[in-house]
Design a protein around this motif. Structure first.
Motif, PDB file in Angstrom:
ATOM      1  N   GLY A  32       0.803  -1.216   0.000  1.00 30.52           N
ATOM      2  CA  GLY A  32       0.000   0.000   0.000  1.00 30.52           C
ATOM      3  C   GLY A  32       0.838   1.269   0.000  1.00 30.52           C
ATOM      4  N   VAL A  33       1.959   1.228   0.718  1.00 30.94           N
ATOM      5  CA  VAL A  33       2.855   2.385   0.742  1.00 30.94           C
ATOM      6  C   VAL A  33       3.441   2.633  -0.641  1.00 30.94           C
ATOM      7  CG1 VAL A  33       5.067   3.247   1.634  1.00 30.94           C
ATOM      8  CG2 VAL A  33       3.386   2.245   3.203  1.00 30.94           C
ATOM      9  N   GLU A  34       3.841   1.575  -1.343  1.00 35.74           N
ATOM     10  CA  GLU A  34       4.372   1.739  -2.697  1.00 35.74           C
ATOM     11  C   GLU A  34       3.303   2.288  -3.641  1.00 35.74           C
ATOM     12  OE1 GLU A  34       7.326   1.744  -3.569  1.00 35.74           O
ATOM     13  OE2 GLU A  34       8.436   0.556  -2.115  1.00 35.74           O
ATOM     14  N   LEU A  35       2.064   1.868  -3.459  1.00 32.97           N
ATOM     15  CA  LEU A  35       0.967   2.412  -4.266  1.00 32.97           C
ATOM     16  C   LEU A  35       0.784   3.904  -3.988  1.00 32.97           C
ATOM     17  CD1 LEU A  35      -1.566  -0.521  -3.880  1.00 32.97           C
ATOM     18  CD2 LEU A  35      -0.743   0.362  -6.074  1.00 32.97           C
ATOM     19  N   ALA A  36       0.912   4.301  -2.725  1.00 38.43           N
ATOM     20  CA  ALA A  36       0.783   5.710  -2.366  1.00 38.43           C
ATOM     21  C   ALA A  36       1.924   6.532  -2.951  1.00 38.43           C
ATOM     22  CB  ALA A  36       0.740   5.856  -0.849  1.00 38.43           C
ATOM     23  N   LYS A  37       3.139   6.021  -2.849  1.00 38.71           N
ATOM     24  CA  LYS A  37       4.308   6.737  -3.380  1.00 38.71           C
ATOM     25  C   LYS A  37       4.210   6.895  -4.895  1.00 38.71           C
ATOM     26  CE  LYS A  37       8.285   5.223  -1.713  1.00 38.71           C
ATOM     27  NZ  LYS A  37       9.263   4.238  -1.159  1.00 38.71           N
ATOM     28  N   LYS A  38       3.770   5.846  -5.576  1.00 42.59           N
ATOM     29  CA  LYS A  38       3.635   5.927  -7.031  1.00 42.59           C
ATOM     30  C   LYS A  38       2.553   6.926  -7.417  1.00 42.59           C
ATOM     31  CE  LYS A  38       4.643   4.877 -11.236  1.00 42.59           C
ATOM     32  NZ  LYS A  38       5.955   5.265 -11.796  1.00 42.59           N
TER      33      LYS A  38
END
Length: 401
Positions: A218-224
């Motif tokens: 989820g964090v990687e989705l937010a960063k992207k």
């Protein structure tokens, strides 16, 4: 938006140079790496030591450094190539004139002429200088070269006069640059809501029911999403991951009830929602006020259902593009399709714990994306950062279809 960016800050000799201490701190807080070049006259207003301490990088003053009897050359070409973007603030009338006419009598100007990146400049001078025809001509000339002007504001000036010419405040400079960088990106100014991580459901003050989710997907989705221009709200369950990106508003929660409240408060304003959190389906009916002692050979804990956050969003959506996750161990595709329809989703991301490299705790994932028209697209094992890119590529293509 500035996370991971390499920013070169040029500081010239104006009273507004004191503001660069705050500007450097804000850039660092936004996740950028900062290097600073000071002109010799700027040293009268702000010290190299201060900016070196704040930026965590040596401050460059001249073409040559002399230390212990040895000479060290500051390579202006390398500095110009290093930067993803360059900011000149404050930009005095003298420096602006030299920039516009190609003068190169100090390290800052030589680096500016060598820079391949976008250059922002924030003028700072007295009101008559700011409005003088030659200064205005320099603004126009610099902008014709592709440089971006951050206009000065009105206020009290060093001369004691009040008017236009005051350098924009550091917070506004950062906001201006972030807004500029967002323009033209596929998620520019879109409101995105993402849930991530586990939830912990308390049994007593020290024990809980939880799962092995780290929150990384989820964090990687937010960063992207942030890198694509979105304004992101990330509702994050218990996780050790730190997020250094001012485009991401992080709301930390512990339990499913707390996550439900945070999600529903932000859902109505969101345009895209991705529910990547591993929310506990059940919680203890009664939470012990004190630590439960080991007094018997067995312990029975009655569990009750948590609120179904994804189902609640599916029932109340009014145009949001809603994406869920399904982590399965059997009948994976059938279960994912059932969840997709039951919860009124636009797409669902299927993980199988049977696939090596997928699931909780690791740095990789293996997904299958299923949309509401039952279109199925499977992907190979990738890092979660690359998986996030794949997911956003699919979402954006569906939104623009």
């Amino acid at each position: 938006m500035l996370a991971g960016k390499k920013i070169l800050l040029g500081v010239t000799g104006g009273i507004a140079a004191y503001k660069t201490t705050f500007l450097v701190r804000l850039l660092i807080k936004a996740g950028a790496e900062v290097k600073v070049i000071l002109t010799q006259s700027a040293v009268s207003f702000v010290t190299p030591l201060t900016l070196a301490t704040l930026s965590k990088n040596p401050v460059h003053l001249d073409f040559v450094n002399e230390a212990d009897g040895t000479l060290d050359w500051n390579n202006h070409v390398e500095l110009g190539l290093w930067a993803d973007l360059m900011i000149i603030a404050p930009a005095t009338a003298n420096t602006l004139s030299k920039m516009a006419n190609g003068s190169s009598d100090n390290l800052l100007l030589a680096t500016y002429l060598s820079a391949k990146c976008k250059v922002f400049f924030a003028p700072a001078m007295d009101l008559d200088m700011y409005q003088h025809p030659t200064t205005k001509a320099n603004y126009q000339k610099l902008q014709s070269f592709g440089n971006i002007m951050i206009p000065a504001t009105s206020g009290e000036l060093a001369s004691g006069l009040d008017g236009e010419g005051r350098m924009e405040e550091p917070e506004k400079i950062v906001e201006f640059i972030e807004d500029y960088l967002k323009e033209g990106l596929p998620l520019s100014h879109k409101k995105v809501l993402i849930t991530a991580g586990p939830t912990y459901e308390a049994i007593d003050p020290v024990r809980f029911i939880g799962n092995h989710s780290s929150g990384l997907m989820g964090v990687e989705l937010a960063k992207k999403a942030a890198s694509l221009g979105a304004d992101v709200v990330l509702v994050l369950g218990p996780s050790a991951i730190q997020i250094n990106d001012t485009s991401i508003q992080v709301i930390r929660v512990t339990s499913a009830d707390e996550m439900y409240v945070a999600v529903m408060e932000n859902f109505k304003n969101a345009e895209v929602v991705i529910a990547a959190a591993a929310v506990a389906d059940y919680k203890p009916k009664n939470r012990a006020k004190e630590k439960i002692k080991k007094s018997s050979d067995s312990l029975n804990i009655e569990l009750v259902k948590n609120k179904d956050i994804l189902l609640s969003m599916g029932k109340s959506k009014t145009g949001q593009y809603l994406v869920g996750f399904a982590l399965e161990t059997e009948n994976e595709l059938a279960n994912a399709l059932q969840k997709l329809k039951k919860k009124n989703l636009d797409a669902i991301i299927l993980n199988s714990l049977k696939d090596e490299g997928a699931g909780f705790g690791g740095s990789t994932n293996k997904i299958t994306i299923i949309d509401k028209n039952s279109s199925i697209k499977a992907f190979e094992v990738k890092t979660k950062a690359k998986v996030a890119s794949d997911i956003w590529k699919e979402i954006i293509s569906k939104m623009h279809a």
